[in-house]
Design a protein around this motif. Structure first.
Motif, short mmCIF file in Angstrom:
data_model
loop_
_atom_site.label_atom_id
_atom_site.label_comp_id
_atom_site.label_asym_id
_atom_site.label_seq_id
_atom_site.Cartn_x
_atom_site.Cartn_y
_atom_site.Cartn_z
N MET A 1 0.84 -1.18 0.00
CA MET A 1 0.00 0.00 0.00
C MET A 1 0.89 1.24 0.00
O MET A 1 1.90 1.29 0.64
N THR A 2 0.48 2.25 -0.73
CA THR A 2 1.19 3.52 -0.77
C THR A 2 0.45 4.53 0.10
O THR A 2 -0.76 4.66 0.02
N THR A 3 1.20 5.23 0.91
CA THR A 3 0.63 6.27 1.76
C THR A 3 0.65 7.59 1.01
O THR A 3 1.65 7.95 0.39
N GLY A 4 -0.44 8.33 1.08
CA GLY A 4 -0.51 9.63 0.45
C GLY A 4 0.16 10.69 1.32
O GLY A 4 0.22 10.56 2.53
N LEU A 5 0.64 11.72 0.67
CA LEU A 5 1.25 12.85 1.38
C LEU A 5 0.35 14.05 1.23
O LEU A 5 -0.07 14.40 0.12
N PHE A 6 0.06 14.69 2.35
CA PHE A 6 -0.76 15.89 2.35
C PHE A 6 0.02 16.98 3.05
O PHE A 6 0.38 16.85 4.22
N GLU B 1 -4.05 5.54 3.75
CA GLU B 1 -3.30 6.21 4.82
C GLU B 1 -2.73 7.52 4.30
O GLU B 1 -2.44 7.65 3.12
N THR B 2 -2.56 8.47 5.23
CA THR B 2 -2.05 9.78 4.84
C THR B 2 -1.04 10.29 5.86
O THR B 2 -1.32 10.29 7.06
N LEU B 3 0.11 10.72 5.36
CA LEU B 3 1.08 11.43 6.19
C LEU B 3 0.86 12.91 5.93
O LEU B 3 0.96 13.37 4.78
N ILE B 4 0.55 13.64 6.98
CA ILE B 4 0.28 15.07 6.88
C ILE B 4 1.54 15.82 7.32
O ILE B 4 2.04 15.60 8.42
N LEU B 5 2.03 16.68 6.45
CA LEU B 5 3.22 17.47 6.72
C LEU B 5 2.80 18.93 6.84
O LEU B 5 2.11 19.46 5.97
N THR B 6 3.23 19.58 7.91
CA THR B 6 2.85 20.98 8.14
C THR B 6 4.07 21.80 8.50
O THR B 6 5.15 21.24 8.73
N ASP B 7 3.92 23.10 8.55
CA ASP B 7 5.08 23.96 8.73
C ASP B 7 5.43 24.26 10.18
O ASP B 7 6.42 23.76 10.69
N VAL C 1 9.80 16.16 2.37
CA VAL C 1 8.82 15.79 1.36
C VAL C 1 9.40 14.72 0.43
O VAL C 1 8.75 13.71 0.15
N TRP C 2 10.62 14.93 -0.04
CA TRP C 2 11.24 13.95 -0.94
C TRP C 2 11.43 12.60 -0.26
O TRP C 2 11.17 11.56 -0.83
N ARG C 3 11.90 12.61 0.99
CA ARG C 3 12.11 11.36 1.73
C ARG C 3 10.79 10.65 1.94
O ARG C 3 10.69 9.43 1.78
N ALA C 4 9.76 11.40 2.29
CA ALA C 4 8.45 10.78 2.50
C ALA C 4 7.93 10.18 1.20
O ALA C 4 7.43 9.05 1.18
N ALA D 1 7.00 6.07 0.47
CA ALA D 1 5.56 5.99 0.68
C ALA D 1 5.05 4.55 0.72
O ALA D 1 3.92 4.31 1.15
N HIS D 2 5.86 3.60 0.34
CA HIS D 2 5.47 2.19 0.38
C HIS D 2 5.56 1.60 1.80
O HIS D 2 5.03 0.54 2.06
N LEU D 3 6.22 2.30 2.71
CA LEU D 3 6.38 1.81 4.08
C LEU D 3 5.10 1.98 4.88
O LEU D 3 4.18 2.69 4.47
N SER D 4 5.06 1.36 6.05
CA SER D 4 3.93 1.57 6.95
C SER D 4 3.89 3.04 7.34
O SER D 4 4.91 3.75 7.28
N LEU D 5 2.75 3.50 7.77
CA LEU D 5 2.59 4.91 8.14
C LEU D 5 3.56 5.31 9.25
O LEU D 5 4.18 6.38 9.19
N ASP D 6 3.75 4.46 10.24
CA ASP D 6 4.68 4.77 11.33
C ASP D 6 6.12 4.83 10.84
O ASP D 6 6.88 5.74 11.22
N ASP D 7 6.52 3.88 10.00
CA ASP D 7 7.88 3.90 9.46
C ASP D 7 8.09 5.09 8.53
O ASP D 7 9.17 5.70 8.51
N LEU D 8 7.07 5.43 7.78
CA LEU D 8 7.16 6.58 6.88
C LEU D 8 7.33 7.87 7.68
O LEU D 8 8.13 8.73 7.33
N TRP D 9 6.59 8.01 8.77
CA TRP D 9 6.70 9.18 9.65
C TRP D 9 8.14 9.33 10.11
O TRP D 9 8.72 10.42 10.08
N THR D 10 8.74 8.21 10.53
CA THR D 10 10.13 8.24 11.01
C THR D 10 11.10 8.61 9.89
O THR D 10 12.01 9.43 10.09
#
Length: 150
Positions: A1-6, A61-67, A97-100, A104-113
């Motif tokens: 599964m791919t996690t989306g980036l917002f 799943e969505t990883l939300i990135l904010t400022d 953003v690039w690293r995430a 994006a194929h990782l689990s949401l928790d691993d992607l966050w890290t």
């Protein structure tokens, strides 16, 4: 599964970061969404707009990135993570953003890290390069008999 980036940030940062991501990864338009929070106080409308953008993404799943933590975009991100399979991270920058995106194929928790680590690793001192004509200066000093290096 791919996690989306917002990306949700002060206007126009979110869309600028998305554009930068798409510059490097032009085929990723569906996986990266952005919401520029305008100046104002209509947080209910902003939250509704952000929810609609996330709902339109083709991901579960969505990883939300904010400022900036504590500012309106981060406060909205805190509301967004209360619904669905989402996590949020503040301090967004291009390497985050690039690293995430590339993980994006990782689990949401691993992607966050991975995203956090990418952002932290990118904070580096900028070193001033040596002058381009350094060899020419050295030979000029050698030919000047009255010049003494100290």
């Amino acid at each position: 599964m791919t996690t989306g980036l917002f990306i949700i940030a002060h206007e126009p940062l979110a869309s600028s970061l998305r554009a930068t991501a798409l510059h490097a990864f032009p085929d990723s338009a569906g996986a990266i969404a952005a919401y520029d929070v305008p100046a104002g106080h209509d947080t209910e409308r902003y939250l509704h707009d952000a929810e609609a953008l996330i709902a339109a993404m083709p991901t579960v799943e969505t990883l939300i990135l904010t400022d900036v933590i504590g500012a309106t975009p981060a406060n909205l991100a805190a509301q967004l993570v209360k619904q669905g399979r989402r996590r949020a991270l503040a301090g967004v920058n291009v390497p985050m953003v690039w690293r995430a995106h590339t993980n994006a194929h990782l689990s949401l928790d691993d992607l966050w890290t991975k995203a956090r680590d990418g952002a932290l690793a990118a904070v580096q001192p900028v070193v001033t390069p040596p002058p381009q004509n350094q060899a020419q200066k050295a030979s000029a000093h050698a030919s000047n008999d009255r010049h003494h290096q100290q």
